[in-house]
Design an enzyme around this catalytic site. Structure first.
Site, mmCIF file in Angstrom:
data_model
loop_
_atom_site.group_PDB
_atom_site.id
_atom_site.type_symbol
_atom_site.label_atom_id
_atom_site.label_comp_id
_atom_site.label_asym_id
_atom_site.label_seq_id
_atom_site.Cartn_x
_atom_site.Cartn_y
_atom_site.Cartn_z
ATOM 1 N N SER A 61 44.514 40.864 41.556
ATOM 2 C CA SER A 61 44.393 42.473 40.861
ATOM 3 C C SER A 61 43.663 42.315 39.661
ATOM 4 O O SER A 61 43.726 41.189 38.843
ATOM 5 C CB SER A 61 45.740 42.888 40.734
ATOM 6 O OG SER A 61 46.552 42.865 41.237
ATOM 7 N N ARG A 65 52.204 42.645 31.812
ATOM 8 C CA ARG A 65 51.105 41.676 31.338
ATOM 9 C C ARG A 65 50.520 41.522 29.645
ATOM 10 O O ARG A 65 49.629 41.575 29.811
ATOM 11 C CB ARG A 65 50.168 42.529 32.028
ATOM 12 C CG ARG A 65 49.750 43.225 33.171
ATOM 13 C CD ARG A 65 50.154 41.269 34.535
ATOM 14 N NE ARG A 65 50.476 41.967 35.765
ATOM 15 C CZ ARG A 65 50.764 42.732 36.177
ATOM 16 N NH1 ARG A 65 52.719 42.743 35.704
ATOM 17 N NH2 ARG A 65 51.201 43.002 37.655
ATOM 18 N N GLU A 83 42.195 42.282 33.906
ATOM 19 C CA GLU A 83 43.703 41.341 33.317
ATOM 20 C C GLU A 83 43.006 40.345 32.949
ATOM 21 O O GLU A 83 43.233 39.652 32.117
ATOM 22 C CB GLU A 83 44.115 41.245 34.455
ATOM 23 C CG GLU A 83 45.013 42.322 34.517
ATOM 24 C CD GLU A 83 46.559 41.949 35.916
ATOM 25 O OE1 GLU A 83 46.717 40.716 35.956
ATOM 26 O OE2 GLU A 83 47.174 42.870 36.975
#
Length: 344
Positions: free
Chosen positions: A233, A164, A329
């Site tokens: 997410s 990520r 995130e």
């Protein structure tokens, strides 16, 4: 290029937060980017780059120039019997490109089907799902470099892709991504070693079936942002060192985990959140989805303050229970269009 004033961004962020931008423009070419940056400089405005709006947390008012990327196009640059090199505009819808690649018998991206957002955002956080990360198939990223005021191509090796993460997160205001060039296999390349995917695919080992099963699994667990506004997410799966993992597995023997090449271990954030009692739980108008604890949902006209209150409560409870701090995130912005740290 046309500059608009006081534009409502609620349709352009998948969490459906009520946001107004003082200045807004849609970008369809590199020339538009240069013109927009000139306008921002003349009017002393910060620049916020809006892609698919599926990974951002925005305040109610943004006093900045929001540039909405809409550069289209899919161009095959070269191909042989083994690989195809294809250049894709940053404004292409990611899922549409995945479907297109499968129809062309190009392999690799099927595990990433149904991830929301646009192609230009895919390298930024190196999107991933079911054992695949997009960085594995990126050859280069074309950008407008705001520091040197020029177009350049950054090779995948220089993007420093990791879980990520990429250089585009390290220096978020320097580059505006215009295109992404992929190198995709033309021979079968199916990854089935993640979770329940292998069982779902069964004996029908085709790219199309793999793609369909990924779509089915995601739809069974993840809410449609049009019905339940969300950013996918919400937390990253935490990565812990071997010593920390031993502590966790000793206390919680069923914890889902995924060993990493460097000896660290990735832990399933959704499981941590579920065990902490947050699956299906709401705090006011924001909560964690009842089918997937990793997804934060805006149930009724939530503000950024409502979202913060909920995800910080989740972080607190998971930390209290497991001594693991979850990291969000989505990118958090302030009223001047600048990125803020979640811990501030």
């Amino acid at each position: 290029m046309q500059i608009q004033n006081q534009v409502q961004l609620k349709p352009f962020n998948t969490l459906s937060l009520d946001v107004t931008a003082s200045h807004y423009t849609k970008i369809t070419s590199i020339e538009d980017i240069k013109a927009a940056l000139d306008f921002a400089k003349q009017h002393e405005l910060n620049v916020l780059v809006l892609s698919g709006g599926s990974n951002m947390l925005l305040p109610q008012q943004i006093n900045a120039l929001v540039i909405h990327l809409d550069i289209q196009g899919i161009e095959v640059l070269s191909e042989n019997q083994d690989f195809v090199q294809v250049k894709v505009g940053a404004g292409q819808v990611w899922h549409d490109f995945v479907l297109y690649s499968t129809k062309q018998n190009w392999y690799g991206l099927q595990n990433l089907a149904l991830i929301p957002g646009l192609v230009g955002a895919s390298p930024v956080q190196n999107i991933g799902a079911y054992g695949v990360e997009v960085g594995e198939f990126i050859e280069s990223v074309q950008v407008y470099d705001r520091q040197f005021k020029e177009i350049k191509s950054i090779l995948a090796a220089d993007c420093h892709f990791s879980y990520r993460h990429s250089i585009f997160k390290d220096d978020p205001t320097r580059y505006i991504i215009t295109h992404v060039t992929f190198k995709l296999p033309k021979q079968p390349h199916l990854k089935l070693n993640y979770g329940d995917l292998k069982q779902a695919v069964g004996d029908n080992l085709t790219a199309e079936n793999l793609q369909n099963q990924v779509i089915n699994i995601r739809q069974s667990k993840l809410p449609d942002p049009k019905e339940y506004p969300n950013v996918g997410s919400f937390f990253k799966n935490p990565i812990v060192n071997a010593q920390e993992f031993e502590r966790l597995i000793t206390q919680f023997s069923t914890i889902p985990h995924y060993p990493q090449a460097n000896g660290n271990v990735k832990i399933a954030a959704g499981w941590l959140i579920d065990q902490a009692g947050w699956k299906g739980k709401q705090l006011g108008v924001v909560g964690m989805f009842h089918k997937q604890a990793l997804v934060l949902v805006n149930y009724a006209n939530a503000s950024l303050a409502d979202v913060k209150k909920t995800y910080q409560a989740v972080q607190h409870d998971v930390d209290q229970h497991f001594h693991v701090m979850l990291e969000p995130e989505p990118v958090l912005y302030n009223s001047l269009g600048l990125i803020e740290n979640h811990t501030e």
